[in-house]
Scaffold this active site. Structure first.
Site, PDB file in Angstrom:
ATOM      1  N   GLU A  37      25.407 -66.607 -21.348  1.00 22.72           N
ATOM      2  CA  GLU A  37      25.505 -65.159 -21.626  1.00 22.72           C
ATOM      3  C   GLU A  37      25.971 -64.405 -20.390  1.00 22.72           C
ATOM      4  OE1 GLU A  37      26.073 -63.597 -24.522  1.00 22.72           O
ATOM      5  OE2 GLU A  37      24.289 -64.662 -25.180  1.00 22.72           O
ATOM      6  N   ASP A  40      31.293 -64.961 -19.317  1.00 20.21           N
ATOM      7  CA  ASP A  40      32.736 -65.068 -19.629  1.00 20.21           C
ATOM      8  C   ASP A  40      33.593 -64.191 -18.733  1.00 20.21           C
ATOM      9  OD1 ASP A  40      32.013 -62.699 -20.993  1.00 20.21           O
ATOM     10  OD2 ASP A  40      33.238 -63.158 -22.764  1.00 20.21           O
ATOM     11  N   SER A  71      38.262 -49.458 -45.572  1.00 20.68           N
ATOM     12  CA  SER A  71      37.108 -50.260 -45.164  1.00 20.68           C
ATOM     13  C   SER A  71      36.095 -50.230 -46.298  1.00 20.68           C
ATOM     14  CB  SER A  71      36.474 -49.712 -43.883  1.00 20.68           C
ATOM     15  OG  SER A  71      35.227 -50.361 -43.693  1.00 20.68           O
ATOM     16  N   GLY A 124      28.131 -53.949 -35.026  1.00 21.46           N
ATOM     17  CA  GLY A 124      27.394 -53.459 -33.858  1.00 21.46           C
ATOM     18  C   GLY A 124      26.082 -54.185 -33.635  1.00 21.46           C
ATOM     19  N   SER A 130      33.828 -56.859 -33.870  1.00 23.80           N
ATOM     20  CA  SER A 130      35.065 -56.314 -33.291  1.00 23.80           C
ATOM     21  C   SER A 130      36.117 -57.412 -33.109  1.00 23.80           C
ATOM     22  CB  SER A 130      34.776 -55.600 -31.964  1.00 23.80           C
ATOM     23  OG  SER A 130      34.128 -56.455 -31.062  1.00 23.80           O
ATOM     24  N   GLU A 163      41.438 -55.024 -27.604  1.00 22.58           N
ATOM     25  CA  GLU A 163      40.087 -54.462 -27.398  1.00 22.58           C
ATOM     26  C   GLU A 163      39.966 -53.867 -25.991  1.00 22.58           C
ATOM     27  OE1 GLU A 163      36.921 -56.479 -29.231  1.00 22.58           O
ATOM     28  OE2 GLU A 163      35.356 -55.444 -28.104  1.00 22.58           O
ATOM     29  N   ASP A 175      34.735 -64.126 -27.261  1.00 19.82           N
ATOM     30  CA  ASP A 175      34.602 -63.820 -28.692  1.00 19.82           C
ATOM     31  C   ASP A 175      35.871 -64.158 -29.467  1.00 19.82           C
ATOM     32  OD1 ASP A 175      32.241 -62.905 -27.783  1.00 19.82           O
ATOM     33  OD2 ASP A 175      32.557 -60.793 -28.291  1.00 19.82           O
ATOM     34  N   TYR A 225      26.812 -52.530 -19.946  1.00 15.00           N
ATOM     35  CA  TYR A 225      27.689 -53.698 -19.900  1.00 15.00           C
ATOM     36  C   TYR A 225      28.703 -53.550 -18.759  1.00 15.00           C
ATOM     37  CZ  TYR A 225      30.987 -57.182 -21.832  1.00 15.00           C
ATOM     38  OH  TYR A 225      31.806 -58.259 -22.019  1.00 15.00           O
TER      39      TYR A 225
HETATM   40  P1  ADP Z   1      30.048 -55.868 -32.511  1.00 15.31           P
HETATM   41  O1  ADP Z   1      31.322 -56.492 -32.046  1.00 15.31           O
HETATM   42  O2  ADP Z   1      28.838 -56.328 -31.784  1.00 15.31           O
HETATM   43  O3  ADP Z   1      29.851 -55.958 -33.999  1.00 15.31           O
HETATM   44  P2  ADP Z   1      31.364 -53.487 -31.557  1.00 15.31           P
HETATM   45  O4  ADP Z   1      30.848 -52.129 -31.267  1.00 15.31           O
HETATM   46  O5  ADP Z   1      32.041 -54.244 -30.489  1.00 15.31           O
HETATM   47  O6  ADP Z   1      30.135 -54.315 -32.174  1.00 15.31           O
HETATM   48  O7  ADP Z   1      32.401 -53.404 -32.767  1.00 15.31           O
HETATM   49  C1  ADP Z   1      32.066 -52.741 -33.958  1.00 15.31           C
HETATM   50  C2  ADP Z   1      33.211 -51.856 -34.417  1.00 15.31           C
HETATM   51  O8  ADP Z   1      34.222 -52.673 -35.073  1.00 15.31           O
HETATM   52  C3  ADP Z   1      32.775 -50.873 -35.464  1.00 15.31           C
HETATM   53  O9  ADP Z   1      32.247 -49.684 -34.862  1.00 15.31           O
HETATM   54  C4  ADP Z   1      34.076 -50.609 -36.201  1.00 15.31           C
HETATM   55  O10 ADP Z   1      34.875 -49.684 -35.485  1.00 15.31           O
HETATM   56  C5  ADP Z   1      34.779 -51.956 -36.153  1.00 15.31           C
HETATM   57  N1  ADP Z   1      34.484 -52.714 -37.405  1.00 15.31           N
HETATM   58  C6  ADP Z   1      33.837 -53.898 -37.517  1.00 15.31           C
HETATM   59  N2  ADP Z   1      33.738 -54.296 -38.798  1.00 15.31           N
HETATM   60  C7  ADP Z   1      34.345 -53.339 -39.537  1.00 15.31           C
HETATM   61  C8  ADP Z   1      34.553 -53.132 -40.938  1.00 15.31           C
HETATM   62  N3  ADP Z   1      34.118 -54.019 -41.838  1.00 15.31           N
HETATM   63  N4  ADP Z   1      35.202 -52.003 -41.337  1.00 15.31           N
HETATM   64  C9  ADP Z   1      35.652 -51.112 -40.421  1.00 15.31           C
HETATM   65  N5  ADP Z   1      35.471 -51.247 -39.108  1.00 15.31           N
HETATM   66  C10 ADP Z   1      34.825 -52.319 -38.649  1.00 15.31           C
HETATM   67 MG    MG Z   2      32.195 -56.290 -30.132  1.00 22.02          MG
END
Ligand code: ADP
Ligand code: MG
Length: 390
Positions: A37, A40, A71, A124, A130, A163, A175, A225
Site C-alpha cells: 500500500e 506504487d 450514468s 469512492g 475511477s 486521471e 490501478d 494522499y
Molecule cells: P474510487 O476510485 O476509489 O472509486 P475516485 O474518487 O477515485 O474513487 O473515483 C470515483 C469517481 O469516478 C466518481 O466520483 C465518478 O466521477 C467516477 N465514476 C465511477 N463510477 C462511475 C459510474 N458508474 N458513473 C459515473 N461516474 C463514475
Molecule cells: Mg480512484
C-alpha cells in the site's frame, strides 16, 4: 457469452435513453490491493488483484461529433462535443473526456458515441472505480473505432495520464495496470518502476478474499494522499543526497534507514519506514505464495495494516475496527485496510467455510459500534478488462 440479468437490464436502459442498440459491452473490474500500500507512486512493489464487482460500459457509435453519456449509477445524462476544447468540470464526465483527450493526443481516432455506464462497483470506496472507468472508456473506444487490442502498456499509461492530468488526481500506476492485466485466480506482482510483472496463482479452493466496505467515503483522503506523496518525496531527497545511486525509496534498505534515523525528521522517518518495510513485505508475501504458505501470507497482511496505521497514518477508526473484528473470527488468516485509506475497504483472507460466520460477526459488531451497515464482497481474483460485441 451469457449476459447477466443486470446487463440485460442495462441494454434495455441503453435503448430507452439513446433509441438504438449498444454495439459493445466492456466489463471493467474493480481492484483490491492485497498487499503493497502506498508504494506504487514511489516506484515500489505491489500485489493487487482484479475483483468480480465491475463497471459495465455499453457503447455504440452515433455517427456525429457528439459524445452522449448516461450514468445508470447516477441516473444522469450529459454530452459534449468533440470539436470543442475539452475542459475539466469536476463532473463524472471528466473521466471520459480525459481518456478521449489522451487517445486523441496519442493519435487514435475518436468519433461520436453513445455510452451507458453501469455495473455494481461502488464509487469512492477504494476499489478504484475511477481506473475501471478509464479503462472501460479506452477499451470501448478501441473496440468501436478499430484499434483493439491496444498495446497494454500504452493503454495503461494513457488511462493513468487521463486521471493525473485531466481529472487532476496524481495516482500511481497500480490501478490501471491491474484492471488491464488481472487474471482469474492470480494476483499481480508488479514492480512499479520497471513495470515488470508476474501473475502469481492464489490458492482458491479453501480460501476467499472478503472485502468489507466501511461505509466511510474517502472524503478527506485526496488532500492527505497528496501530502503523503510529498512526504515520501522528502524522504527520497534525503537519501538521494546521501548517495546519488539511491534514486527512490525502493533503493533504501532497512539498515540504512535505521542508521539515518537521528538525522531525519521523525515524521519523514516513519513515512519512509512504512514504504521501505512494505516493499519487503510484498516480496515476502510473494515468496509465501509460491510455497504456498498462506499462514505467513496472512501474517504479512496483518503487519501491512499495522504499518499503514502507525507509520503511514492512513487508516481510520472504522477500518481499524473492521480489521480487529475480522481477526477475531476463526479461519481468518489476515486482514488489512486496502486502497489509499481514510475510509474505504478492508480485505481479509478467510477460510471459505468461515465466511458466513465472518459476515455475521463482523457485520453485527461493526454495526453496533458505528451505526453503519457494512457491505461485504466475497471474491476471488478475476480477469482484467474484457469486451464483447453485442
Ligand atoms: P474510487 O476510485 O476509489 O472509486 P475516485 O474518487 O477515485 O474513487 O473515483 C470515483 C469517481 O469516478 C466518481 O466520483 C465518478 O466521477 C467516477 N465514476 C465511477 N463510477 C462511475 C459510474 N458508474 N458513473 C459515473 N461516474 C463514475
Ligand atoms: Mg480512484
Amino acid at each position: 457469452m451469457r449476459l447477466s440479468e443486470a446487463v440485460k437490464r442495462e441494454i434495455k436502459q441503453f435503448k430507452k435513453v439513446f433509441a438504438r442498440q449498444p454495439e459493445i459491452l466492456v466489463l471493467a473490474p474493480g481492484r483490491a490491493n492485497i498487499i503493497g500500500e502506498h508504494t506504487d507512486y514511489t516506484g515500489g512493489l505491489v500485489f493487487p488483484a482484479a475483483i468480480d464487482t465491475r463497471i459495465d460500459f455499453l457503447v455504440s457509435g452515433n455517427g456525429s461529433n457528439t459524445v452522449r453519456l448516461y450514468s445508470d449509477t447516477y441516473q444522469e445524462s450529459c454530452e459534449f462535443n468533440l470539436d470543442e476544447k475539452l475542459k475539466r468540470t469536476h463532473h463524472w464526465s471528466d473521466y471520459i473526456k480525459g481518456v478521449v483527450c489522451e487517445l486523441k493526443k496519442a493519435g487514435y481516432q475518436v468519433d461520436g458515441f453513445n455510452a451507458l455506464i453501469g455495473g455494481d462497483l461502488p464509487i469512492g470506496s477504494g476499489l478504484s472505480s475511477s481506473a475501471a472507468f478509464e479503462m472501460a472508456v479506452s477499451e470501448g473506444c478501441a473496440q468501436l473505432f478499430g484499434y483493439a487490442p491496444m498495446d497494454p502498456e500504452k493503454q495503461i499509461k494513457l488511462c493513468r495520464k487521463a486521471e493525473n492530468q485531466f481529472v487532476g488526481v496524481s495516482c500511481g500506476i497500480m490501478d490501471q495496470f491491474i484492471i488491464r492485466m488481472g487474471r482469474k485466480h492470480h494476483g499481480l506482482y508488479l514492480d512499479c518502476r520497471s513495470l515488470e510483472y508476474e501473475l502469481i496463482p492464489i490458492p482458491s479452493d479453501d480460501l476467499v478474499f472478503v472485502i468489507v466496505y466501511s461505509g466511510v467515503k474517502r472524503g478527506l483522503g485526496a488532500t492527505a494522499y497528496h501530502e503523503r506523496q510529498k512526504q515520501c518525496e522528502r524522504g527520497r531527497l534525503f537519501f538521494n543526497a546521501l548517495n546519488k545511486s539511491l534514486r527512490s525509496l525502493r533503493d533504501v534498505n532497512e539498515d540504512l534507514l535505521q542508521v539515518s534515523r537521528e538525522n531525519m525528521d521523525p515524521l519523514i522517518f516513519k513515512r519512509c519506514r512504512h514504504v521501505i518495510t512494505e516493499n519487503t513485505r510484498v516480496k515476502r508475501a510473494v515468496e509465501a505464495l509460491r510455497k504456498p504458505d498462506m499462514v505467513l501470507f496472512g501474517e504479512l497482511m496483518n503487519l501491512s495494516h499495522e504499518s499503514c496505521k502507525n507509520d503511514f497514518e492512513v487508516s481510520c477508526e472504522e477500518l481499524d475496527l473492521l480489521v480487529d473484528l475480522a481477526r477475531n473470527v476463526p479461519g481468518v488468516l489476515g486482514s488489512r485496510m486496502t486502497g489509499a485509506g481514510f475510509g474505504g475497504c478492508t480485505i481479509s483472507l478467510v477460510a471459505r467455510n468461515r465466511v458466513d460466520e465472518f459476515e455475521r460477526y463482523v457485520g453485527n459488531l461493526y454495526n453496533r459500534t458505528t451505526g453503519i451497515v457494512p457491505e461485504f464482497y466475497i471474491t476471488h481474483a478475476e480477469d482484467g478488462v474484457s469486451a464483447v460485441r453485442l
